[in-house]
Scaffold this motif. Structure first.
Motif, mmCIF file in Angstrom:
data_model
loop_
_atom_site.group_PDB
_atom_site.id
_atom_site.type_symbol
_atom_site.label_atom_id
_atom_site.label_comp_id
_atom_site.label_asym_id
_atom_site.label_seq_id
_atom_site.Cartn_x
_atom_site.Cartn_y
_atom_site.Cartn_z
ATOM 1 N N ARG A 252 0.817 -1.206 0.000
ATOM 2 C CA ARG A 252 0.000 0.000 0.000
ATOM 3 C C ARG A 252 0.851 1.256 0.000
ATOM 4 O O ARG A 252 0.322 2.367 -0.037
ATOM 5 C CB ARG A 252 -0.914 0.030 1.235
ATOM 6 N N ALA B 149 2.893 3.777 -1.825
ATOM 7 C CA ALA B 149 3.024 4.198 -3.221
ATOM 8 C C ALA B 149 4.392 4.827 -3.469
ATOM 9 O O ALA B 149 4.506 5.979 -3.890
ATOM 10 C CB ALA B 149 1.898 5.167 -3.573
ATOM 11 N N GLU C 181 -2.403 8.633 -6.376
ATOM 12 C CA GLU C 181 -2.570 7.210 -6.116
ATOM 13 C C GLU C 181 -3.986 6.809 -6.496
ATOM 14 O O GLU C 181 -4.945 7.494 -6.150
ATOM 15 C CB GLU C 181 -2.314 6.894 -4.636
ATOM 16 N N ASP D 16 -6.567 3.332 -6.642
ATOM 17 C CA ASP D 16 -6.821 1.927 -6.350
ATOM 18 C C ASP D 16 -7.609 1.314 -7.499
ATOM 19 O O ASP D 16 -8.801 1.606 -7.688
ATOM 20 C CB ASP D 16 -7.605 1.783 -5.041
ATOM 21 N N MET E 45 -3.004 -1.290 -7.167
ATOM 22 C CA MET E 45 -2.855 0.154 -7.039
ATOM 23 C C MET E 45 -1.928 0.670 -8.127
ATOM 24 O O MET E 45 -0.925 0.045 -8.479
ATOM 25 C CB MET E 45 -2.271 0.510 -5.665
ATOM 26 N N TYR F 269 0.220 4.275 -9.185
ATOM 27 C CA TYR F 269 0.675 5.560 -8.646
ATOM 28 C C TYR F 269 1.643 6.223 -9.612
ATOM 29 O O TYR F 269 2.294 5.572 -10.429
ATOM 30 C CB TYR F 269 1.335 5.377 -7.272
ATOM 31 N N SER G 71 2.921 0.311 -10.337
ATOM 32 C CA SER G 71 1.701 -0.403 -9.999
ATOM 33 C C SER G 71 2.065 -1.568 -9.082
ATOM 34 O O SER G 71 3.061 -2.259 -9.299
ATOM 35 C CB SER G 71 1.015 -0.922 -11.259
ATOM 36 N N LYS G 72 1.271 -1.758 -8.009
ATOM 37 C CA LYS G 72 1.467 -2.852 -7.067
ATOM 38 C C LYS G 72 0.203 -3.682 -7.024
ATOM 39 O O LYS G 72 -0.905 -3.134 -6.867
ATOM 40 C CB LYS G 72 1.815 -2.315 -5.679
ATOM 41 N N ASN H 291 4.649 -6.343 -9.056
ATOM 42 C CA ASN H 291 4.896 -4.904 -8.928
ATOM 43 C C ASN H 291 5.740 -4.441 -10.100
ATOM 44 O O ASN H 291 6.737 -5.083 -10.449
ATOM 45 C CB ASN H 291 5.617 -4.590 -7.616
ATOM 46 N N GLU I 288 7.565 -0.881 -11.888
ATOM 47 C CA GLU I 288 7.954 0.522 -11.694
ATOM 48 C C GLU I 288 8.741 1.013 -12.905
ATOM 49 O O GLU I 288 9.673 0.351 -13.362
ATOM 50 C CB GLU I 288 8.829 0.657 -10.441
#
Length: 805
Positions: A62, A64, A537, A539, A545, A547, A580-581, A592, A594
């Motif tokens: 959670r 970000a 951010e 959801d 999630m 971000y 994104s996670k 995840n 990035e």
């Protein structure tokens, strides 16, 4: 925001949201997670990892931000006792161990110096306290909850000197009302012994005392006994809930670092060919794993010319040692009020260093004391309408006193210096909840750094005046030994202000001149900077999630005791990130992604080279701008309740947009792998390294790991293996071809056995199965142009027993 960053995670954005049974809704309180063993055994899916990277308690999924987390169990299993072993756990991280501390690079942002006049580019935080000196990053890797590695500038919450990122080392805290403990003992080749233990003693239902310690001792990895380890450390913590709203924790720690210390081995040396107009590299006739003190290494050394002295080098007649002491005390006061929680963190740290090192193939004797104290206060307010907020301020004071004596044979230097830094930084961050799924984040920090540098230095140089066939030739000239003061030289040293004098031995001229130089410094400077963060951010689903953020970072300017380079300016970085996670399939798959784009300007780079007065010294200068971009993908899969597979791949494209500095003309071109152009009017060379990749920036880094648990009645047999690949990268300032390390694989394996409840275990392990002793640090001895390197640890193996209650 760069368009290509958005596209790196576009496919994730288009995935259908999948609600997971284990996740908490956005913005809800995070519950205490199950351990990795419990989650796997119960079939509940991947465990949650709790972090405090954003100064609040939350799940790493959670948070970000770009973060890698290594928990304490993984560190213990890997036998991590020093910071450089984190390289195996975090693809973005490169830590180069030296005899005087750790050089930390995150995605190529770092520095090649540990001198007192330069600050690190990545913030190292121990138990919530910023550690200003890289020398102070030892003796803390035991009884840890986790290590968090934040990638990219952390200008708002962590402040100055975090342009590359931050490393948060977080110890296990006392647990009120609980009597528990653990211990482990491992033994392996190189006579390696590692012992760690901790006990948690309850003091009623609202307090606890925790005592933990570590002892690590082994022989040197090099044949001359260097690159050994000898650490003893102790930590004591007391935590008490004084009232329902007031909790206080006090902590103190101490570490001793002894033994010989990290050292280097010879790779070869460079000889200038005036006819060809370039340098030729002559490989050393001795393995780099010998170190520099074996008879074979000494025999090689005396074949190398001692630069302007006009003769060959002498053997190294020194016995390196380190006797370093580290002390710290800190507290955490948390007061919960109707409108929020106030956290106050007072801290003090003190280092006392005494060592004689050979890490540059010359002798360096240093005695130094570092003292810092700080006070940070943060107030995390309760939500006001749709806004969460945090405000705070930091006061930091650092005082360094250092006496240094070094000899590169044809030159010597003695310095006495004091550095004082005082920094203040108010900061704030707020989160605006537009609705249940979308949040806007803004943060700002103002930093003011006041610095002072006062010191004296004496330098000496031996320059041959006799020529034979145009070559300086003074075979009878002495060289500088390693001594504490010039008065200890076996020959008369000129008085201050004296012109060059003929160097005589027993009254007989040697044909060489002895040159003395003196320098006095008393300088002050003030740097001010506002750094900021903006983020959004979103959801996508309960555990998915997206971000995007932009954040700036700033590293303070400083001083160099070098003519023409007396001060240098701050450096700055702006980082754009899209990530994104996600958790899928009943919490069994984690993915995840990035994408990042960093713009780095006024880059501070340190090197040992001649200043404009011709003195060999350490110079820090703003010489570069670079662009750093890439993608990192992290995946974890609980394929079965007993099978865990993980992988992390990073693609990194780091390039110097500009990289220029000057080198005083000594009669021959400077040794460099870049373009050097002679400016005849100024009598100096302009060196241009534009277009080169960043230092310690492998284009590809790949980590793969697997763990299989086999239930045998009430016992578990756990087999685990991992491997890491890093592609080629430059390790040294000069960009020499020989400073480019080749791509390499390093693999580890472990087999452990114990009861399913984890009360005890026994394990056998092997690390660096391939026995790849690749270079991890490379530098040149500036007078003789010798290339040396520090090598990675060889293959190690052993057994470990652990117990907990």
């Amino acid at each position: 925001m760069r368009v290509w960053l958005v596209t790196t995670v576009a496919s994730v954005c288009l995935m259908p949201g999948i609600a997971l049974s284990q996740g908490a809704p956005a913005g809800s309180a995070v519950q205490e997670p199950a351990s990795a063993e419990e989650s796997t055994a119960n079939g509940t899916g991947l465990e949650e990892i709790i972090v405090t990277a954003q100064r609040r308690v939350e799940s790493s999924q959670r948070a970000a931000v770009a973060i890698n987390v290594v928990d304490g169990a993984a560190l213990l299993k890997a036998g991590v006792t020093q910071a450089d072993r984190l390289n195996e756990q975090v693809p973005a991280l490169s830590i180069q161990p030296t005899s005087t501390g750790n050089l930390i690079f995150i995605r190529g942002v770092g520095n090649f110096t540990l001198t007192q006049n330069s600050d690190p580019a990545s913030a190292f935080n121990y138990d919530g306290v910023y550690v200003g000196r890289p020398t102070g990053t030892v003796g803390v890797f035991y009884d840890l909850e986790r290590v968090e590695v934040l990638k990219g500038p952390q200008g708002t919450l962590y402040g100055r000197n975090a342009t590359g990122g931050a490393i948060n080392v977080i110890p296990v805290q006392p647990k009120p009302g609980d009597f528990s403990g653990h211990g482990s003992l491992s033994y392996g080749n190189y006579d390696a012994l590692i012992a760690e233990a901790a006990v948690n003693i309850p003091m009623g239902d609202d307090g606890a005392l925790r005592i933990s310690g570590m002892r690590s001792k082994r022989d040197g990895y090099n044949r001359d006994g260097t690159s050994d380890e000898d650490i003893a450390a102790l930590r004591v913590q007391l935590k008490a809930r004084l009232t329902p709203n007031l909790t206080v924790r006090l902590a103190a720690d101490h570490a001793d670092l002894g033994g010989v210390g990290t050292s280097v081995g010879y790779d070869g040396h460079y000889v200038y060919n005036p006819l060809a107009g370039r340098y030729a590299f002559a490989p050393a006739s001795v393995p780099a794993s010998d170190g520099v003190l074996t008879p074979l290494a000494q025999a090689y050394r005396v074949t190398v010319n001692a630069g302007p002295a006009g003769r060959k080098l002498d053997p190294l007649a020194i016995a390196p040692y380190q006797n370093n002491r580290f002390y710290g005390a800190n507290g955490l006061i948390e007061w919960t009020t109707p409108i929020g929680t106030l956290s106050v963190i007072p801290a003090w740290r003190y280092n006392k260093l005494d060592y004689l090192a050979t890490s540059g193939a010359f002798g360096a004797l240093q005695r130094e004391t570092d003292e810092q104290y700080s006070l940070e206060a943060r107030f995390a307010g309760n939500r006001v309408g749709s806004i969460d907020y945090t405000i705070g301020a930091l006061y930091y004071h650092e005082d360094i006193s250092a006496d240094v004596a070094l000899s590169t044979s044809a030159s010597a230097a003695f310095s006495n210096a004091r550095y004082v830094t005082e920094s203040i930084a108010p900061f704030g961050r707020l989160t605006l909840h537009l609705n249940d799924r979308v949040r806007l984040v803004g943060g700002i920090r103002y930093t003011e750094d006041r610095k002072r540098f006062a010191g004296t230095s004496i330098s000496g140089a031996i320059v041959c005046q006799l020529r034979v066939a145009g070559v300086p030739t003074c075979p009878n000239a002495p060289l500088f030994p390693v001594v504490e003061t010039p008065a200890q030289f076996p020959f008369a040293f000129p008085a201050a202000g004296s012109p060059p004098v003929p160097l005589r031995v027993g009254g007989v001229p040697t044909g060489a001149l002895l040159i003395r130089g003196d320098r006095n410094d008393d300088q002050r400077l003030t740097n001010r900077r506002v750094t900021y963060r903006g983020a959004v951010e979103f959801d996508l689903a309960q555990q998915s999630m997206l971000y995007a953020s932009v954040e700036t970072g700033y590293r303070s300017g400083g001083f160099s005791a070098a003519t023409g380079f007396e001060t240098y300016d701050p450096e700055f970085i702006t980082a754009y990130t899209v990530g994104s996670k996600n958790r899928f399939f009943d919490n069994r798959v984690q993915l995840n992604i990035e994408g990042f784009w960093w713009e780095y300007k006024d880059q501070q780079v340190s090197s040992v080279r001649p200043d404009l007065a011709g003195r060999i010294t350490n110079i820090t200068q703003n010489i570069g701008q670079s662009r750093i971009r890439g993608i990192e993908v992290e995946a974890r899969v609980l394929a079965t309740p007993t099978t865990l597979i993980s992988g992390d791949v990073q693609y990194l494209d780091s390039r110097n947009k500009s990289f220029t500095y000057v080198n005083q003309n000594s009669g021959v071109p400077p040794l460099t792998g870049c373009i050097a152009t002679l400016d005849t009017a100024a009598n100096r060379y302009n060196v241009d390294c534009a277009g080169k990749p960043g230092f310690n920036s492998p284009k590809w880094t790949l980590n793969i790991a697997a763990q299989q648990t086999i239930h045998v009645g009430d016992f578990d047999l756990v087999a685990s293996a991992d491997t890491q690949y890093r592609s080629s990268r430059y390790l040294g300032f000069l960009y020499l071809p020989e400073q480019r390390a080749s791509g390499v694989w390093r693999s580890n394996a472990q087999l452990s056995f114990g009861p399913a409840n984890g009360n005890w275990s026994i394990a056998a392990f092997v690390r660096n199965i391939e026995n790849n002793r690749t270079p991890v640090f490379s530098s040149t001895q500036p007078i003789a142009n010798i290339l040396v390197s520090t090598r990675a640890a060889p293959r190690t193996y052993g057994a470990r027993a652990a117990v907990k209650f």
